[in-house]
Design a protein around this motif. Structure first.
Motif, PDB file in Angstrom:
ATOM      1  N   LYS A  38      27.883  51.079  19.180  1.00  0.00           N
ATOM      2  CA  LYS A  38      27.750  50.584  20.539  1.00  0.00           C
ATOM      3  C   LYS A  38      27.246  49.144  20.510  1.00  0.00           C
ATOM      4  CE  LYS A  38      25.008  51.319  24.664  1.00  0.00           C
ATOM      5  NZ  LYS A  38      23.707  51.801  25.099  1.00  0.00           N
ATOM      6  N   GLU A  39      26.324  48.842  19.604  1.00  0.00           N
ATOM      7  CA  GLU A  39      25.754  47.499  19.492  1.00  0.00           C
ATOM      8  C   GLU A  39      26.808  46.461  19.119  1.00  0.00           C
ATOM      9  OE1 GLU A  39      22.705  50.595  18.983  1.00  0.00           O
ATOM     10  OE2 GLU A  39      24.570  50.223  17.911  1.00  0.00           O
ATOM     11  N   THR A  60      33.642  49.104  13.284  1.00  0.00           N
ATOM     12  CA  THR A  60      32.853  47.872  13.219  1.00  0.00           C
ATOM     13  C   THR A  60      31.395  48.184  13.536  1.00  0.00           C
ATOM     14  OG1 THR A  60      34.759  46.616  13.962  1.00  0.00           O
ATOM     15  CG2 THR A  60      32.638  45.528  14.126  1.00  0.00           C
ATOM     16  N   LYS A  61      30.528  47.619  12.741  1.00  0.00           N
ATOM     17  CA  LYS A  61      29.079  47.759  12.953  1.00  0.00           C
ATOM     18  C   LYS A  61      28.497  46.376  13.224  1.00  0.00           C
ATOM     19  CE  LYS A  61      28.697  52.139  11.408  1.00  0.00           C
ATOM     20  NZ  LYS A  61      28.488  53.229  12.285  1.00  0.00           N
ATOM     21  N   LEU A  62      27.376  46.345  13.922  1.00  0.00           N
ATOM     22  CA  LEU A  62      26.714  45.079  14.190  1.00  0.00           C
ATOM     23  C   LEU A  62      26.268  44.413  12.890  1.00  0.00           C
ATOM     24  CD1 LEU A  62      25.808  43.092  16.344  1.00  0.00           C
ATOM     25  CD2 LEU A  62      23.658  44.354  16.505  1.00  0.00           C
ATOM     26  N   ILE A 118      31.391  41.995  23.635  1.00  0.00           N
ATOM     27  CA  ILE A 118      31.570  41.877  25.085  1.00  0.00           C
ATOM     28  C   ILE A 118      30.639  40.815  25.657  1.00  0.00           C
ATOM     29  CG2 ILE A 118      31.236  43.096  27.280  1.00  0.00           C
ATOM     30  CD1 ILE A 118      32.236  45.649  25.729  1.00  0.00           C
ATOM     31  N   ASN A 119      29.372  40.848  25.253  1.00  0.00           N
ATOM     32  CA  ASN A 119      28.398  39.870  25.764  1.00  0.00           C
ATOM     33  C   ASN A 119      28.745  38.445  25.368  1.00  0.00           C
ATOM     34  OD1 ASN A 119      26.908  41.873  27.025  1.00  0.00           O
ATOM     35  ND2 ASN A 119      25.500  42.107  25.311  1.00  0.00           N
ATOM     36  N   GLU A 120      29.346  38.274  24.193  1.00  0.00           N
ATOM     37  CA  GLU A 120      29.756  36.949  23.726  1.00  0.00           C
ATOM     38  C   GLU A 120      31.132  36.562  24.262  1.00  0.00           C
ATOM     39  OE1 GLU A 120      27.900  34.713  22.040  1.00  0.00           O
ATOM     40  OE2 GLU A 120      26.272  36.142  22.330  1.00  0.00           O
ATOM     41  N   GLU A 121      31.736  37.454  25.042  1.00  0.00           N
ATOM     42  CA  GLU A 121      33.032  37.228  25.696  1.00  0.00           C
ATOM     43  C   GLU A 121      34.180  36.972  24.723  1.00  0.00           C
ATOM     44  OE1 GLU A 121      32.487  34.336  28.820  1.00  0.00           O
ATOM     45  OE2 GLU A 121      31.091  35.651  29.870  1.00  0.00           O
TER      46      GLU A 121
END
Length: 91
Positions: free
Chosen positions: A75-76, A40-42, A82-85
């Motif tokens: 990583k992005e 998966t890529k950003l 993770i940041n968006e939970e």
């Protein structure tokens, strides 16, 4: 459950996975989203992020199961999830 094969890159370019996912988020018949991806890529998540964030309140479950092969998953992308939970599992 509805299952559909999307032959992205093999035929009609207007029927990409990203476009299919965004349209499925608008369908009231769905209330869960499980994503299985080898990498998966950003840039890929950016295609669906507005739509998936819009349905989080309506959906019972949103889960990502992602492979993290060498240079395959960014990583992005993981930081975004993770940041968006979003519930995210890596393999």
């Amino acid at each position: 459950m509805r299952i559909q094969f999307i032959a992205q890159g093999l035929n009609d370019q207007s029927k990409t996975v990203g476009k299919y996912l965004c349209s499925s988020f608008q369908d009231e018949n769905y209330n869960k989203f499980f994503c299985f991806s080898a990498f998966t890529k950003l840039s890929g998540l950016n295609i669906i992020k507005d739509d998936i964030q819009a349905v989080r309140q309506r959906y019972k479950s949103i889960k990502f199961f992602l492979g993290i092969t060498e240079k395959g998953t960014s990583k992005e992308a993981l930081e975004f999830l993770i940041n968006e939970e979003f519930e995210t599992f890596t393999f």
